[in-house]
Motif scaffolding. Structure first.
Motif, mmCIF file in Angstrom:
data_model
loop_
_atom_site.group_PDB
_atom_site.id
_atom_site.type_symbol
_atom_site.label_atom_id
_atom_site.label_comp_id
_atom_site.label_asym_id
_atom_site.label_seq_id
_atom_site.Cartn_x
_atom_site.Cartn_y
_atom_site.Cartn_z
ATOM 1 N N ASP A 108 -34.432 -24.178 -13.731
ATOM 2 C CA ASP A 108 -33.339 -22.892 -15.129
ATOM 3 C C ASP A 108 -34.581 -21.819 -15.360
ATOM 4 O O ASP A 108 -33.691 -20.760 -15.973
ATOM 5 N N ARG A 109 -35.461 -21.828 -15.398
ATOM 6 C CA ARG A 109 -36.477 -20.932 -15.530
ATOM 7 C C ARG A 109 -36.225 -19.640 -14.859
ATOM 8 O O ARG A 109 -36.167 -18.561 -14.966
ATOM 9 N N ILE A 110 -36.225 -20.014 -13.353
ATOM 10 C CA ILE A 110 -35.576 -19.193 -12.777
ATOM 11 C C ILE A 110 -34.647 -18.140 -12.818
ATOM 12 O O ILE A 110 -34.640 -17.554 -12.918
ATOM 13 N N GLU A 111 -33.533 -19.403 -13.119
ATOM 14 C CA GLU A 111 -31.875 -18.655 -13.811
ATOM 15 C C GLU A 111 -32.193 -18.125 -14.752
ATOM 16 O O GLU A 111 -31.262 -16.638 -15.559
ATOM 17 N N SER A 112 -33.239 -18.188 -15.622
ATOM 18 C CA SER A 112 -33.114 -17.066 -17.270
ATOM 19 C C SER A 112 -33.874 -16.249 -16.382
ATOM 20 O O SER A 112 -33.723 -14.884 -17.123
ATOM 21 N N ALA A 113 -34.695 -15.947 -15.691
ATOM 22 C CA ALA A 113 -35.073 -14.246 -15.525
ATOM 23 C C ALA A 113 -34.211 -13.939 -14.059
ATOM 24 O O ALA A 113 -33.988 -12.535 -15.546
ATOM 25 N N LEU A 114 -33.801 -15.058 -13.969
ATOM 26 C CA LEU A 114 -32.553 -13.601 -12.724
ATOM 27 C C LEU A 114 -31.500 -12.861 -13.754
ATOM 28 O O LEU A 114 -30.877 -12.051 -14.030
ATOM 29 N N ALA A 115 -30.961 -14.093 -15.030
ATOM 30 C CA ALA A 115 -30.404 -13.286 -15.889
ATOM 31 C C ALA A 115 -30.683 -11.875 -16.998
ATOM 32 O O ALA A 115 -29.707 -11.133 -17.203
ATOM 33 N N GLU A 116 -32.248 -12.665 -17.099
ATOM 34 C CA GLU A 116 -32.375 -11.382 -18.194
ATOM 35 C C GLU A 116 -33.048 -9.654 -16.797
ATOM 36 O O GLU A 116 -31.485 -9.224 -17.491
ATOM 37 N N ALA A 117 -33.206 -9.843 -15.680
ATOM 38 C CA ALA A 117 -33.771 -9.009 -15.086
ATOM 39 C C ALA A 117 -32.634 -8.583 -14.624
ATOM 40 O O ALA A 117 -32.055 -7.364 -13.978
ATOM 41 N N GLN A 118 -31.467 -9.674 -13.497
ATOM 42 C CA GLN A 118 -30.666 -9.075 -12.771
ATOM 43 C C GLN A 118 -29.612 -8.370 -13.590
ATOM 44 O O GLN A 118 -29.485 -7.454 -12.749
#
Lengths: 392, 75, 366
Positions: A328-338
């Protein structure tokens, strides 16, 4: 004849020795330690008229409790508690070098950059662009490439003037926080590499002043991540998502994850270490994807879920919950940055370049279009190793 | 500044003679000539550099000879 | 054949002396230059350079075989006649002056930039040259003893820098290995080659070898040692700095500044610079020795000792004359420098060897 020639020969040698001892001591460049103003850390801000404001924290090698005065074109602020031994001086100039010169005018001692451990870019300056100023850090022989870099919420000057909770001064405090990796850890070298790379985006730890806890004396701490594109700050990311970013950058040393396993009502906290993240790129036709492979070991430190970690199936549910949380955390990082910011702060560009150089060359110029389209599959393999001291 | 350098130059030359001349007294004519000759060249070059710092450098002169070849490598 | 140098050296001494003679400055700026062209393949470039080094060792060795116990100055006269021989030797000696001047200049620029910005250049240069002049005057045997002492220290220094930086090295930086073909590493090899061909200077030392047969082995050993050192230096910079290497003037030095173990072992750059300078001292002394012996032979003197200091004086002047500033010197290293080096260290020796072989095969004795 021989005897006197010998003696005059000796005399000459003696004279030579004496003369050379004058030259060999390096008189031109002698610097006594108590003639130096040791810069422990520096803050860089944008002043009102778009000039560079440089605030340096100087270590004073004398008794604590002394207060420094201020003068002329800059100002000095002293954090006056007894254990403080540093003072902050500010000066403004067109460039860092220019400001440093003006700073030198204020100080009776020679500015020495060799101990500078910390550089903080103020928010305004970061939004304006930091690329120009970083040139100083690399070109001038003084500053060290291993010093840590931060962006501050608000003015860097304010951060530099704050006291540190447990360290001697805030520069040391920030340095220790960077090393313990509660957030991103970036040094000058890494920043320059990010600026030079084709990714076009950089990430730096964000420092804020702790206003929540009154007893903490408002000391600064790492509160998230600043995202920059081509040296200009375009956004920031909170603490929760910063974790995700760190996972993707493989810079997680140890961490504590708190989550609710599926179908239970209580929280579980686990301590992870030995974390390793691999980014595996693959290109199929036009579709670019990266598989993120995470492996780590976890020990339970708090269990309110009611699940029994010693029972295999329930332990599995805990483990699954753990892995879900990481994903989840990684997903949220991807959602924001990518997807939202289109900023490749994970080094995907380098990942593709190293494995597929030919295809990479073709896409290099349009990376900002290609990057959001990269499909990311996360496979998290965190193993629950130990239930802690208690067996419940 | 230039005067200072020229003076030190003179001092060095004097020192060189003082040190080595006595050791060459055994009729080594050739060595003495070489000694003086080289010092003369060195002193000439040094004085030139002290008083006219802008003369073309040695590398520049080689550049003149090999110019075109060198630019091949400039790729 | 009158031997001006009475000393004799062993093959180990020869090898270590050559290693420092070429290698000391090689690690200073070469990685930055190779990085510009070769990028992630920059660690392969020294390998191409080493091939040329082997070539030059071979050239020098073969020439010495044909004209035992003679140096370059002596046999060039015998191969192409007195006038042409003296002319060629003069060019070679001028080249030597240029080389020494450049080496001293490199060191001086480094020291002044990193440590002593206010010291006048003449003081730094004079200091080094005085020390090396005394060393040269003491004779070859003393010189090579310095080499035997400092060469291992120098090699270890580089190894330690690499080891202490291990936690900070990113091995992914070597990828894509040869990802753009072999050309980048070859293009980046121009500087390493320019350095490795200096191994021809062994021609000045071979005559003094105690055991003539071991010359080839010593030379090749030195090339190998230098190859290892260079690759290590390049790798260190590549793995630590990646693309950034091309932007740094003295990457290995900057790398050493990066070292920080457990918070207390840091700021080691002074030790690094000192050891570097020791290696440089041997290097400069060796080249000055070659210059002195060469000049003495050219002038047919019976003893080279009287001209050591005058030549030292000349060398100081050359160090200044070589270039007006650092950028120009760097530009020369990148363009005309390698060309001139190639001429003096490869083309001329190869031509001499060729002619000598022809003369020998036509039985003109000599």
């Amino acid at each position: 004849m021989n005897g006197s020639a010998r003696r005059s020969g000796m005399g000459l040698v003696l004279a030579l020795l004496v003369a050379s001892s004058i030259g060999l001591t390096g008189c031109w460049d002698r610097q006594e330690v108590n003639d130096l103003a040791l810069v422990m850390g520096a803050g860089l801000d944008l002043s009102e008229d778009n000039k560079l404001e440089l605030s340096v924290q100087i270590f004073v090698a004398k008794q604590a409790g002394d207060q420094q005065g201020s003068a002329g074109g800059g100002s000095g602020m002293s954090s006056g508690t007894a254990k403080e031994q540093t003072t902050v001086y500010t000066a403004t100039g067109d460039t860092i070098a220019d400001a440093a010169t003006k700073l030198q005018e204020l100080l009776p001692r020679k500015v020495f950059w060799g101990h500078g451990e910390v550089f903080v870019f103020g928010e305004q300056l970061a939004k304006h662009g930091i690329t120009d100023q970083t040139d100083f850090l690399m070109r001038h022989p003084g500053p060290r490439l291993g010093a840590f870099v931060f962006v501050s919420k608000g003015k860097a000057k304010d951060v530099m003037a704050r006291p540190s909770q447990l360290e001697r001064n805030i520069s040391e405090g920030l340095r220790e926080m960077a090393k313990s990796q509660t957030g991103l850890r970036v040094n000058v070298k890494e920043l320059m590499q990010m600026l030079k790379s084709d990714a076009g985006a950089e990430a730096l730890p964000l420092v804020s002043i702790n206003k929540r806890n009154p007893e903490s004396n408002q000391s600064p701490f790492i509160s998230g991540t600043a995202v920059l594109k081509d040296g200009k700050m375009v956004g920031q990311i909170d603490e929760y998502t910063t974790r995700g970013i760190m996972w993707l950058r493989n810079s997680v040393k140890e961490s504590v994850i708190t989550f609710k396993p599926a179908g239970s009502n209580g929280f579980v906290s686990a301590h992870l270490n030995r974390s390793k993240v691999r980014l595996i790129p693959s290109i199929r036709g036009d579709e670019w994807s990266i598989r993120v492979q995470i492996s780590s070991e976890a020990n339970l430190i708090q269990n309110e879920s009611g699940l029994d970690p010693l029972e295999p199936r329930q332990a599995n549910r805990i483990q699954e919950g753990l892995n879900d949380e990481v994903s989840d955390r990684i997903e949220s990082a991807l959602a924001e940055a990518q997807r939202k910011m289109d900023a490749d702060i994970f080094g995907f560009s380098d990942t593709f370049r190293r494995s597929y150089p030919k295809q990479w060359e073709r896409v290099k110029k349009n990376w900002s279009e290609k990057f959001p389209q990269v499909r990311v599959d996360v496979s998290s393999d965190v193993r629950l190793k130990r239930p802690g001291f208690s067996g419940k | 500044m230039k005067l200072l350098f020229t003076l030190s130059l003179a001092l060095i030359v004097w020192g060189l003679f003082r040190y080595d001349w006595p050791r060459m007294n055994a009729g080594m004519k050739k060595e003495k000539t070489a000694f003086i000759g080289i010092i003369a060249v060195a002193a000439f070059l040094s004085i030139l550099l002290i008083w006219f710092p802008r003369i073309p450098s040695a590398m520049k002169m080689i550049d003149l000879l090999f110019g075109p070849l060198g630019s091949i490598l400039k790729t | 054949m009158p031997m001006i140098e009475k000393g004799k050296i062993s093959s180990l001494q020869l090898g270590l002396a050559m290693y420092l003679m070429i290698g000391a400055t090689s690690t200073l700026i070469v990685p930055a230059i190779s990085a510009k062209q070769a990028k992630q393949d920059m660690w392969i470039s020294p390998i191409w350079g080493a091939l040329w080094g082997i070539l030059c060792i071979f050239l020098a060795w073969k020439l010495e075989r044909l004209y035992p116990r003679s140096t370059f100055v002596e046999y060039s006269e015998r191969i192409v006649g007195k006038v042409a021989g003296k002319a060629i030797s003069f060019v070679f000696l001028f080249f030597l002056l240029l080389v020494i001047g450049s080496i001293i200049r490199e060191y001086e620029e480094f020291i002044i930039l990193a440590f002593l910005p206010n010291t006048p250049m003449a003081v730094v240069v004079a200091g080094i040259v005085m020390a090396s002049s005394f060393a040269v005057r003491s004779g070859l045997e003393v010189l090579v003893r310095f080499a035997v002492l400092f060469a291992p220290l120098f090699g270890l220094l580089l190894a330690f820098i690499f080891l202490f930086l291990l936690p900070d090295l990113d091995w992914q930086n070597v990828r894509p290995v040869l990802g753009y073909g072999v050309m980048p590493s070859i293009k980046g090899a121009i500087e390493p080659i320019a350095w490795f061909i200096e191994f021809f200077a062994i021609a000045f030392l071979l005559p003094c070898l105690r055991n003539r047969k071991s010359g080839l082995r010593a030379g090749l050993g030195a090339v190998l040692a230098m190859l290892a050192t260079m690759v290590l230096a390049h790798l260190t910079c590549l793995l630590l700095f990646g693309d950034l290497t091309a932007d740094l003037m003295f990457p290995v030095f900057s790398a050493s500044r990066f070292i920080s173990i457990a918070d207390f072992f840091s700021h080691v750059e002074s030790i690094v610079a000192t050891l570097w300078l020791l290696g440089g001292f041997v290097q400069i002394s060796m080249w000055q020795y070659a210059l002195t012996i060469g000049t003495a032979q050219w002038l047919k003197l019976t003893d080279y000792r009287p001209i050591v200091f005058p030549l030292g004086f000349l060398v100081i002047a050359f160090a200044k004359w070589v270039a007006p500033n650092f950028q120009d010197m760097l530009a020369f290293f990148l363009t005309t420098g390698p060309v001139f080096s190639l001429l003096c260290l490869v083309l001329i020796p190869a031509a001499l060897l060729f002619i000598a072989l022809i003369r020998k095969s036509f039985g003109s004795g000599n």
